[in-house]
Design an enzyme around this catalytic site. Structure first.
Site, mmCIF file in Angstrom:
data_model
loop_
_atom_site.group_PDB
_atom_site.id
_atom_site.type_symbol
_atom_site.label_atom_id
_atom_site.label_comp_id
_atom_site.label_asym_id
_atom_site.label_seq_id
_atom_site.Cartn_x
_atom_site.Cartn_y
_atom_site.Cartn_z
ATOM 1 N N HIS A 207 0.844 -1.203 0.000
ATOM 2 C CA HIS A 207 0.000 0.000 0.000
ATOM 3 C C HIS A 207 0.869 1.239 0.000
ATOM 4 O O HIS A 207 2.093 1.150 0.072
ATOM 5 C CB HIS A 207 -1.011 -0.034 1.145
ATOM 6 C CG HIS A 207 -0.435 0.098 2.521
ATOM 7 N ND1 HIS A 207 0.383 -0.862 3.073
ATOM 8 C CD2 HIS A 207 -0.554 1.068 3.471
ATOM 9 C CE1 HIS A 207 0.725 -0.500 4.291
ATOM 10 N NE2 HIS A 207 0.184 0.682 4.566
ATOM 11 N N ASP B 190 -0.138 -3.771 6.305
ATOM 12 C CA ASP B 190 -0.805 -3.289 7.518
ATOM 13 C C ASP B 190 -2.267 -3.731 7.572
ATOM 14 O O ASP B 190 -3.086 -3.097 8.234
ATOM 15 C CB ASP B 190 -0.758 -1.750 7.582
ATOM 16 C CG ASP B 190 0.637 -1.220 7.850
ATOM 17 O OD1 ASP B 190 1.553 -2.020 8.119
ATOM 18 O OD2 ASP B 190 0.814 0.015 7.776
#
Ligand SMILES: [Zn+2]
Length: 286
Positions: free
Chosen positions: A86, A163
């Site tokens: 990301h 995450d």
């Protein structure tokens, strides 16, 4: 499989190249990954990995460049790939410097292509990305961010989930909804128990402190929490973990378990609502 492949060229099949090719293809299906954990910044883990048959070397989520280039140099590994999960700075901060130093290929989420510095290859849910002789299955797992992906190397039992999923926790919900986040986590939960979870932060001990306030009677969780305290007291890392132990102890993977639902006052509740409540409680937990 290896023995067949080694003998294949000796077998008397003149003109039957197809059959030999098939045997060699079997051989290339099976390889390993040598994975190195590099702690950087205050609590990030960058994963450096090598697929030994091809010599491909990948970096997952380089927060910074210097320590990664130094580790690769020390091992005489030539970095060929960056795999980003990301767009956050502590996951892509080293992209351009590593690419400049090595000429590597940067792979990242299609949905986030505008936010991944230096991206060369865009991947999306269901894609299979070939890394040397290994293969990653791409999971689109929004929730922490809107474009987050995970790389699942099924054969090598390695899940790089950034995450999205942490040891005993999950990422903060910055750009997603509880529905999206729970869908993402439940898809990762469906992977095999013996997958190792290579997440991007050492948050396990504080996650455990919260988790035991949710499931006070989960014996496996209490044992794990004690083991985590002991490991951290010795300065040891707690990542990677096993997906099976996450399924048994991570409250964010257990929002459809009656004990977790009862703990947050939502017995029989919709898992999405329970997820939202557990996530909120963690956000305000001190
Ligand atoms: Zn992040």
């Amino acid at each position: 499989m290896t023995i067949l492949a080694e003998f294949a060229p000796l077998l008397p099949w003149p003109g039957d190249g197809r059959r030999i090719t098939a045997l060699l293809a079997l051989h290339t299906m099976s390889t390993t990954l040598d994975i190195v954990r590099i702690p950087v910044l205050s609590d990030n883990y960058v994963w450096l990995m090598r697929e030994p048959q091809s010599g491909a070397v990948g970096v997952v989520d380089p927060a910074v460049a210097g320590p990664i280039l130094a580790e690769a140099e020390k091992r005489r590994w030539k970095i060929t790939h960056i795999l980003n999960t990301h767009h956050h700075g502590d996951h892509v901060g080293g992209n351009l410097e590593i690419k400049k130093a090595t000429g590597c290929t940067i792979v990242g989420p299609r949905q986030d292509r505008a936010r991944i510095p230096g991206i060369d290859v865009e991947v999306d849910d269901g894609d299979r990305y070939r890394f040397g002789e290994a293969e990653a299955e791409i999971f689109f797992v929004p929730g922490h961010t809107s474009g987050h992906i995970a790389y699942a190397f099924r054969e090598q039992k390695a899940l790089f989930c950034g995450d999205t999923l942490f040891a005993l926790g999950c990422g903060r919900m910055f750009e997603g909804t509880p529905q999206q986040f729970w869908t993402s986590l439940s898809r990762l939960r469906a992977l095999p128990d013996d997958m190792r979870v290579y997440c991007a932060h050492e948050y396990t001990q504080s996650n455990a402190r919260f988790a035991v306030t949710v499931e006070r009677d989960n014996r496996k969780l209490l044992e794990r929490s004690a083991a985590i305290d002991a490991a951290r007291a010795k300065g040891e890392a707690t990542v990677p973990s096993l997906l099976g132990e996450e399924k048994a102890t991570n409250p964010f993977l257990r929002v459809d378990v009656p004990a977790v639902q009862a703990a947050v006052g939502l017995s029989g509740g919709d898992p999405v609502a329970v997820f939202a409540e557990v996530r909120h409680r963690k956000d305000v937990f001190r």
